[in-house]
Design an enzyme around this catalytic site. Structure first.
Site, short mmCIF file in Angstrom:
data_model
loop_
_atom_site.label_atom_id
_atom_site.label_comp_id
_atom_site.label_asym_id
_atom_site.label_seq_id
_atom_site.Cartn_x
_atom_site.Cartn_y
_atom_site.Cartn_z
N LYS A 126 0.82 -1.22 0.00
CA LYS A 126 0.00 0.00 0.00
C LYS A 126 0.85 1.27 0.00
O LYS A 126 0.55 2.23 -0.71
CB LYS A 126 -0.94 -0.01 1.22
CG LYS A 126 -1.69 1.30 1.43
CD LYS A 126 -2.66 1.18 2.57
CE LYS A 126 -1.99 0.98 3.91
NZ LYS A 126 -1.42 2.20 4.49
N ARG B 8 -9.22 3.66 9.93
CA ARG B 8 -8.67 2.35 10.28
C ARG B 8 -9.72 1.51 11.03
O ARG B 8 -9.44 0.40 11.43
CB ARG B 8 -7.47 2.54 11.19
CG ARG B 8 -6.41 1.49 10.94
CD ARG B 8 -5.11 2.14 10.86
NE ARG B 8 -3.94 1.37 11.09
CZ ARG B 8 -2.79 1.81 10.60
NH1 ARG B 8 -2.74 2.91 9.89
NH2 ARG B 8 -1.71 1.14 10.85
N ARG C 168 10.53 -10.98 3.61
CA ARG C 168 11.32 -9.88 3.02
C ARG C 168 12.79 -9.97 3.45
O ARG C 168 13.09 -10.16 4.63
CB ARG C 168 10.71 -8.57 3.50
CG ARG C 168 11.26 -7.33 2.90
CD ARG C 168 10.23 -6.24 2.87
NE ARG C 168 9.61 -5.95 4.18
CZ ARG C 168 8.51 -5.20 4.31
NH1 ARG C 168 7.92 -4.70 3.28
NH2 ARG C 168 8.02 -4.98 5.50
N ARG D 270 14.48 -7.18 8.61
CA ARG D 270 14.19 -6.05 9.49
C ARG D 270 13.55 -6.63 10.74
O ARG D 270 12.66 -7.48 10.66
CB ARG D 270 13.15 -5.16 8.79
CG ARG D 270 13.60 -3.75 8.57
CD ARG D 270 12.67 -3.00 7.69
NE ARG D 270 11.30 -2.96 8.18
CZ ARG D 270 10.31 -2.39 7.50
NH1 ARG D 270 10.53 -1.85 6.33
NH2 ARG D 270 9.10 -2.36 7.99
N ARG E 222 -1.60 -6.24 14.20
CA ARG E 222 -2.00 -5.26 13.18
C ARG E 222 -3.00 -5.86 12.20
O ARG E 222 -3.97 -5.23 11.81
CB ARG E 222 -0.76 -4.75 12.41
CG ARG E 222 0.17 -3.95 13.29
CD ARG E 222 1.52 -3.86 12.65
NE ARG E 222 1.47 -2.97 11.51
CZ ARG E 222 1.84 -1.70 11.55
NH1 ARG E 222 2.29 -1.20 12.68
NH2 ARG E 222 1.78 -0.94 10.49
#
Ligand code: AMP
Length: 224
Positions: A13, A88, A127, A167, A179
């Site tokens: 996004k 949200r 990732r 990360r 989340r």
């Protein structure tokens, strides 16, 4: 041009939002960025928001809703805005719709990048960052951008660097789940907000599964 963009963490996004922002030249208003700026400047708002953000919870609506509605009244928003990270939840969606109706402001586009929960999570956790350039795409769970192998070692698929790292926040599964619990909640969470708009305006749904160039080509086609 007034635009909303929705998509779960891991859907790309942010990247697509930046492309849309460039196309229309409207300010890219990201709730999370506003909060982080306030925290680093030590403002009252930042102090109030910090605990919630650190715990991965939403900052309460009585802080967030007025903050965003006031932001939309600033001079740079006269020609429009791209809102990212707000609404949200359902209450924020209702408050935004009410405020827009009152101001006789139109929503030109509502974009939803659709990606299921499992894939979103794999996108984040798979990732890998290349030491040469963080923009070299490498993801151990996505076939199209799987790192290459050299002498039995995983190396960057673009430049061959064998220093591929993760990360820390990408590997925090509990934080990712928290989340996503908010995003995929169709009762009161973000998807409840998306559905609220679906019953009022046309929502442009974009399949988030392909790579960045394909997703952005599809998005541009539907926006023009
Ligand atoms: P983000 O950068 O969009 O991931 O946002 C970082 C954090 O800011 C979130 O985990 C929330 O704690 C807070 N936040 C961002 N947008 C909102 C929102 N619309 N309502 C409440 N809290 C938010």
């Amino acid at each position: 041009m007034n635009i909303l963009i929705f998509g779960p963490n891991g859907s790309g996004k942010g990247t697509q939002g930046a492309i849309v922002q460039k196309k229309y030249g409207v300010p890219h208003i990201e709730t999370g960025v506003i909060f982080r700026e306030n925290i680093s400047k030590g403002t009252d708002l930042g102090k109030k928001a910090k605990g919630f953000i650190d715990r991965g919870e939403l900052v309460p609506d009585d802080i967030t809703i007025p903050m965003i509605l006031n932001r939309l009244k600033e001079a740079d928003c006269k020609e429009g805005w791209l809102l990212d990270g707000f609404p949200r939840n359902l209450a924020q969606a209702e408050a935004l719709w009410e405020a827009l109706t009152k101001e006789k402001m139109k929503l030109d586009y509502v974009i939803e990048i659709v990606l299921d929960r499992d894939i979103s999570k794999k996108r984040i956790m798979g990732r890998r960052l290349c030491a040469t350039d963080n923009n070299h795409p490498n993801n151990i769970f996505i076939d199209a951008i799987k790192p290459a192998e050299k002498d039995g070692k995983m190396v960057c698929r673009v430049c061959g660097n064998d220093k591929l790292t993760t990360r820390a926040d990408d590997q925090d599964e509990a934080a990712i789940d928290k989340r996503h619990n908010i995003y995929y909640d169709t009762k009161t969470g973000t998807l409840a907000g998306v559905n609220y708009f679906k019953s009022r305006v046309k929502v442009i749904e974009i399949d988030g599964r392909p790579g960045v160039p394909e997703v952005s080509a599809e998005l541009m086609k539907k926006l023009s």
